[in-house]
Design an enzyme around this catalytic site. Sequence first.
Site, PDB file in Angstrom:
ATOM      1  N   VAL A   1     -16.225  38.257 -86.153  1.00 25.20           N
ATOM      2  CA  VAL A   1     -16.623  39.196 -87.215  1.00 25.20           C
ATOM      3  C   VAL A   1     -15.808  40.489 -87.055  1.00 25.20           C
ATOM      4  CG1 VAL A   1     -18.568  40.465 -88.213  1.00 25.20           C
ATOM      5  CG2 VAL A   1     -18.936  38.184 -87.249  1.00 25.20           C
TER       6      VAL A   1
ATOM      7  N   ASP B   1     -13.567  36.337 -77.821  1.00 27.91           N
ATOM      8  CA  ASP B   1     -12.510  37.107 -77.137  1.00 27.91           C
ATOM      9  C   ASP B   1     -12.209  36.461 -75.784  1.00 27.91           C
ATOM     10  OD1 ASP B   1     -15.226  37.988 -76.702  1.00 27.91           O
ATOM     11  OD2 ASP B   1     -14.421  39.584 -75.423  1.00 27.91           O
TER      12      ASP B   1
ATOM     13  N   PRO C   1     -19.532  36.213 -64.133  1.00 25.91           N
ATOM     14  CA  PRO C   1     -18.554  36.474 -63.071  1.00 25.91           C
ATOM     15  C   PRO C   1     -18.764  37.819 -62.382  1.00 25.91           C
ATOM     16  CG  PRO C   1     -17.548  36.742 -65.239  1.00 25.91           C
ATOM     17  CD  PRO C   1     -18.898  36.137 -65.463  1.00 25.91           C
ATOM     18  N   GLY C   2     -19.426  38.744 -63.074  1.00 26.53           N
ATOM     19  CA  GLY C   2     -19.582  40.085 -62.511  1.00 26.53           C
ATOM     20  C   GLY C   2     -20.721  40.220 -61.521  1.00 26.53           C
ATOM     21  N   TYR C   3     -21.623  39.251 -61.473  1.00 24.81           N
ATOM     22  CA  TYR C   3     -22.839  39.458 -60.675  1.00 24.81           C
ATOM     23  C   TYR C   3     -23.210  38.301 -59.753  1.00 24.81           C
ATOM     24  CZ  TYR C   3     -23.226  43.053 -64.214  1.00 24.81           C
ATOM     25  OH  TYR C   3     -22.958  44.107 -65.037  1.00 24.81           O
TER      26      TYR C   3
ATOM     27  N   GLU D   1     -28.196  38.704 -74.625  1.00 21.16           N
ATOM     28  CA  GLU D   1     -27.937  38.245 -73.254  1.00 21.16           C
ATOM     29  C   GLU D   1     -29.163  38.495 -72.367  1.00 21.16           C
ATOM     30  OE1 GLU D   1     -23.931  38.483 -71.026  1.00 21.16           O
ATOM     31  OE2 GLU D   1     -25.038  40.235 -70.303  1.00 21.16           O
TER      32      GLU D   1
END
Length: 352
Positions: A121, A211, A232-234, A301
Amino acid sequence: MINVKSLTAVLVSALILGVLYLCNSLSYSRTSPQQNITPNNITPKNRLSADVNAMSNEVHLVAPDHLQYEQPSIVQGSRTDVVTVTPWMAPIVWEGIFNPVLLDGIYKPKNITIIATVFAVGNYIRFLKKFLETAEQHFFVGFKVHIYVFTDRPNEVPQVTMASGRQLMVRLVPSSKRWQEISARRMELIQILIEEQLPNNRNYIFCLDVDSEFHGRWGSESLGGLVAVTHPGYYRDARSNFPYERRPSSRAYIAPGEGDFYYCGGAFGGLLQEVHQLAKTCRHNFEADAKEDIEAAWQEESHLNRYMWINKPSKVLSPEYLWQDFKPRNPEIHIVRFSGVVKNYAEIRPNP
Ligand code: UD2
């Protein structure tokens, strides 16, 4: 001596019972597995056959006769550096723990379709070409794949050559002045898509961020009833540090001592009926919060994390299945299959 009257009564009752039995079997045979049962027309009578159909993909794993593959072992595995099963006994998928030849041998004959949804969008349309091109190379290669693109700019959807059995469907959606709304409304649109367009609940769906690009195989090893991807960040952090919604007034609330993993909003999936339930619940809770002027910390999320904490995923995908390009690879990441590209939020989002 048999009384003639009672003999006649017995014979008539037997005849009535026989006719009733026949009618009953005929009405059941009309709801045979071949019938097109949609989530909307599931009645108590055909509910069982619809559920059995969906579940049989999960529990009935038939390998082709004489398929040649490496001998499996229960005492030696190629991965000892990571955890490969959750405490509720769901596999955690890492490179090295599965055999792609064997899995494709089991799942290809099932004649299933893999559905993917992706939202592009506003300015996010610019990511779609690479997403689609790399999906052709890595996402369920050799399977029937239907990709649904939701966009407000249908004229800018790129032409990408797709292999036989793979199709692109474009759905028009309104734009919005808030990126939070675009991201969160995906749950509502996924719920409606499943209800109105995807009647065959034997199939699987994956809902993915646009993205992002594929870099390696994403295939049948990821199939499951309800599938979540660890963020992946946590994934190395203590749960008290996860960015769950922490306000008890929100329906996405998870207390500091609670929760399993932090899952991505950018990739989740499973059987259609499971994802339908997830999308419907997250949408309902997001909208109920909104009526009370609450927006969870990470929109849908946060609601997805709450849902997955209560409704445990039957398969958990490691961060190989959604890495972030700006992050250096940790040693346990032997392959990046799908990853979010580096983006300039100020340039692409409609609001800060
Ligand atoms: C994270 C999640 C994302 C979502 C969001 C919270 C990952 C990798 N990403 O990413 O899924 O849960 O947090 O809301 O887990 N979009 C548009 N146009 C817009 C804005 C968004 O099409 O103007 C769509 C697009 O498909 C995009 C997705 O919404 O990929 C998520 O938006 P984001 O990538 O800006 O969210 P981000 O990076 O905060």
